[in-house]
Design an enzyme around this catalytic site. Structure first.
Site, PDB file in Angstrom:
ATOM      1  N   GLN A  74      43.940  39.283  84.904  1.00 10.63           N
ATOM      2  CA  GLN A  74      44.571  40.607  84.845  1.00 10.63           C
ATOM      3  C   GLN A  74      45.276  40.800  83.503  1.00 10.63           C
ATOM      4  O   GLN A  74      45.208  41.863  82.893  1.00 10.63           O
ATOM      5  CB  GLN A  74      45.579  40.756  85.996  1.00 10.63           C
ATOM      6  N   LEU A 178      56.260  44.925  70.444  1.00  8.90           N
ATOM      7  CA  LEU A 178      57.108  45.462  71.509  1.00  8.90           C
ATOM      8  C   LEU A 178      56.530  46.710  72.157  1.00  8.90           C
ATOM      9  O   LEU A 178      56.625  46.880  73.369  1.00  8.90           O
ATOM     10  CB  LEU A 178      58.509  45.760  70.948  1.00  8.90           C
ATOM     11  N   ARG A 188      52.552  46.418  84.754  1.00 12.04           N
ATOM     12  CA  ARG A 188      52.562  45.203  85.585  1.00 12.04           C
ATOM     13  C   ARG A 188      53.852  45.019  86.381  1.00 12.04           C
ATOM     14  O   ARG A 188      53.958  44.051  87.147  1.00 12.04           O
ATOM     15  CB  ARG A 188      52.265  43.982  84.708  1.00 12.04           C
TER      16      ARG A 188
HETATM   17  C1  LIG Z   1      47.603  48.117  89.210  1.00 13.30           C
HETATM   18  C2  LIG Z   1      46.385  47.934  88.347  1.00 13.30           C
HETATM   19  C3  LIG Z   1      45.130  47.866  88.923  1.00 13.30           C
HETATM   20  C4  LIG Z   1      43.989  47.690  88.142  1.00 13.30           C
HETATM   21  N1  LIG Z   1      42.771  47.604  88.743  1.00 13.30           N
HETATM   22  C5  LIG Z   1      41.676  47.390  87.993  1.00 13.30           C
HETATM   23  C6  LIG Z   1      40.373  47.268  88.588  1.00 13.30           C
HETATM   24  O1  LIG Z   1      40.234  47.375  89.803  1.00 13.30           O
HETATM   25  N2  LIG Z   1      39.297  47.017  87.808  1.00 13.30           N
HETATM   26  C7  LIG Z   1      39.424  46.917  86.453  1.00 13.30           C
HETATM   27  O2  LIG Z   1      38.426  46.683  85.771  1.00 13.30           O
HETATM   28  N3  LIG Z   1      40.631  47.022  85.855  1.00 13.30           N
HETATM   29  C8  LIG Z   1      41.755  47.247  86.583  1.00 13.30           C
HETATM   30  N4  LIG Z   1      42.973  47.328  85.974  1.00 13.30           N
HETATM   31  C9  LIG Z   1      43.053  47.170  84.517  1.00 13.30           C
HETATM   32  C10 LIG Z   1      43.231  48.539  83.821  1.00 13.30           C
HETATM   33  O3  LIG Z   1      42.103  49.384  84.004  1.00 13.30           O
HETATM   34  C11 LIG Z   1      43.478  48.329  82.324  1.00 13.30           C
HETATM   35  O4  LIG Z   1      42.331  47.711  81.760  1.00 13.30           O
HETATM   36  C12 LIG Z   1      44.666  47.430  82.040  1.00 13.30           C
HETATM   37  O5  LIG Z   1      45.769  47.841  82.789  1.00 13.30           O
HETATM   38  C13 LIG Z   1      45.004  47.503  80.554  1.00 13.30           C
HETATM   39  O6  LIG Z   1      45.544  48.780  80.302  1.00 13.30           O
HETATM   40  P1  LIG Z   1      45.425  49.459  78.888  1.00 13.30           P
HETATM   41  O7  LIG Z   1      43.989  49.680  78.528  1.00 13.30           O
HETATM   42  O8  LIG Z   1      46.288  50.698  78.913  1.00 13.30           O
HETATM   43  O9  LIG Z   1      46.155  48.355  77.968  1.00 13.30           O
HETATM   44  P2  LIG Z   1      45.763  47.676  76.585  1.00 13.30           P
HETATM   45  O10 LIG Z   1      44.364  47.143  76.621  1.00 13.30           O
HETATM   46  O11 LIG Z   1      46.857  46.733  76.243  1.00 13.30           O
HETATM   47  O12 LIG Z   1      45.818  48.850  75.581  1.00 13.30           O
HETATM   48  C14 LIG Z   1      47.066  49.506  75.293  1.00 13.30           C
HETATM   49  C15 LIG Z   1      46.730  50.909  74.853  1.00 13.30           C
HETATM   50  O13 LIG Z   1      45.975  50.828  73.646  1.00 13.30           O
HETATM   51  C16 LIG Z   1      44.997  51.863  73.646  1.00 13.30           C
HETATM   52  N5  LIG Z   1      43.667  51.240  73.590  1.00 13.30           N
HETATM   53  C17 LIG Z   1      43.368  49.929  73.731  1.00 13.30           C
HETATM   54  N6  LIG Z   1      42.050  49.731  73.605  1.00 13.30           N
HETATM   55  C18 LIG Z   1      41.525  50.960  73.399  1.00 13.30           C
HETATM   56  C19 LIG Z   1      40.182  51.435  73.207  1.00 13.30           C
HETATM   57  N7  LIG Z   1      39.133  50.610  73.183  1.00 13.30           N
HETATM   58  N8  LIG Z   1      40.019  52.741  73.041  1.00 13.30           N
HETATM   59  C20 LIG Z   1      41.046  53.612  73.050  1.00 13.30           C
HETATM   60  N9  LIG Z   1      42.327  53.242  73.227  1.00 13.30           N
HETATM   61  C21 LIG Z   1      42.545  51.926  73.399  1.00 13.30           C
HETATM   62  C22 LIG Z   1      45.207  52.688  74.885  1.00 13.30           C
HETATM   63  O14 LIG Z   1      46.107  53.722  74.628  1.00 13.30           O
HETATM   64  C23 LIG Z   1      45.865  51.691  75.822  1.00 13.30           C
HETATM   65  O15 LIG Z   1      46.631  52.307  76.839  1.00 13.30           O
HETATM   66  C24 LIG Z   1      44.121  47.553  86.725  1.00 13.30           C
HETATM   67  C25 LIG Z   1      45.382  47.625  86.154  1.00 13.30           C
HETATM   68  C26 LIG Z   1      46.507  47.806  86.933  1.00 13.30           C
HETATM   69  C27 LIG Z   1      47.871  47.863  86.282  1.00 13.30           C
END
Ligand SMILES: Cc1cc2nc3c(=O)[nH]c(=O)nc-3n(C[C@H](O)[C@H](O)[C@H](O)COP(=O)(O)OP(=O)(O)OC[C@H]3O[C@@H](n4cnc5c(N)ncnc54)[C@H](O)[C@@H]3O)c2cc1C
Length: 232
Positions: A74, A178, A188
């Protein structure tokens, strides 16, 4: 954290003052030598509230984390971190796996497909869950027994490890700024996140709060406001 895990702050760069300095360059303000408590705190709160988040990338943290593989799966979805993880290709893994506490097992949620409900446990449920934990422990131990047997018969480590459960503990270094750390914590620590990663997120808050107390306060205010607006 959990039964055999931990999170440790290895290194950090910057503080609340670094965020203030990064923001003040926008209006070509003088170099801030020391903290100006009220003005700096107001600026940080303003930046966070209005999502002017780049200055929060001025502070960076590196953690050492020991957690079950399913927690790290995760964690690794967060692409803005840098990770270096223990490799079971290099060395055999010790028999160390996560066994949930009876009180935190709970039941499959009736309202959410992904979640579980952890409520008060009565004596009957406690006894039955304690028996189940014995079965769970047996299944994991058996997997480790097979793992060692395959290694003894000359199987390569990179293949033998495939029989191990995702409850097995692994170990990584993880570095993040940060801004992206606060994003991770928002996701999380949310009630929808799994208990086993939430406890690591809580431990991280305790580690960074002494270094960036104003930023953590501003982020918390934002979280509370979001929770109030989500409330029915
Ligand atoms: C409660 C919960 C349940 C979940 N369930 C599932 C599930 O069932 N299956 C599953 O596959 N995943 C699941 N996830 C994972 C979720 O889909 C995200 O992949 C994970 O939370 C990372 O989030 P993020 O992409 O915002 O964060 P990060 O990868 O840290 O990225 C931070 C921010 O950077 C930007 N960013 C990063 N990469 C890119 C990119 N390539 N393009 C554009 N902007 C980008 C976005 O603004 C993003 O919000 C779950 C997450 C949570 C918290």
């Amino acid at each position: 954290v959990l039964d055999h895990g931990f999170v440790r702050l290895v290194d950090s760069m910057g503080s609340d003052l670094s965020i203030v300095r990064a923001a003040r360059v926008s209006y070509d303000a003088a170099w801030r030598a020391g903290e100006d408590d009220s003005g700096d705190a107001r600026l940080i709160r303003y930046l966070w509230k209005n999502q002017h988040t780049t200055p929060f990338e001025a502070a960076v943290f590196q953690f050492e984390v020991k957690a079950p593989i399913f927690v790290l799966r995760q964690w690794h979805r967060h692409r803005t971190w840098s990770y270096s993880e223990l490799s079971a290709r290099y060395r055999p893994l010790p028999e160390e796996f996560y066994v949930p506490d009876v009180a935190t097992i709970g039941t499959q949620s009736a309202t959410s497909k992904q979640a579980r409900e952890i409520g008060a446990v009565d004596d009957g449920e406690r006894a039955s869950r304690a028996r189940d934990v014995g079965d769970y422990r047996y299944a994991c131990s058996l997997a480790f027994e097979q793992y060692r047997r395959l290694l003894d018969r000359g199987w390569p480590r990179e293949l033998a490890r495939a029989v191990l459960p995702v409850a097995t503990y692994s170990h990584m270094f993880a570095k993040v700024d940060l801004k992206n750390l606060l994003h991770f914590l928002s996701l999380r620590l949310h009630p929808h996140a799994q208990h086993e990663i939430r406890v690591y997120a809580e431990a991280i808050v305790a580690l960074i709060k002494p270094i960036v107390p104003v930023s953590v306060g501003a982020w918390r205010e934002g979280e509370l406001a979001a929770a109030r607006s989500e409330a029915p």
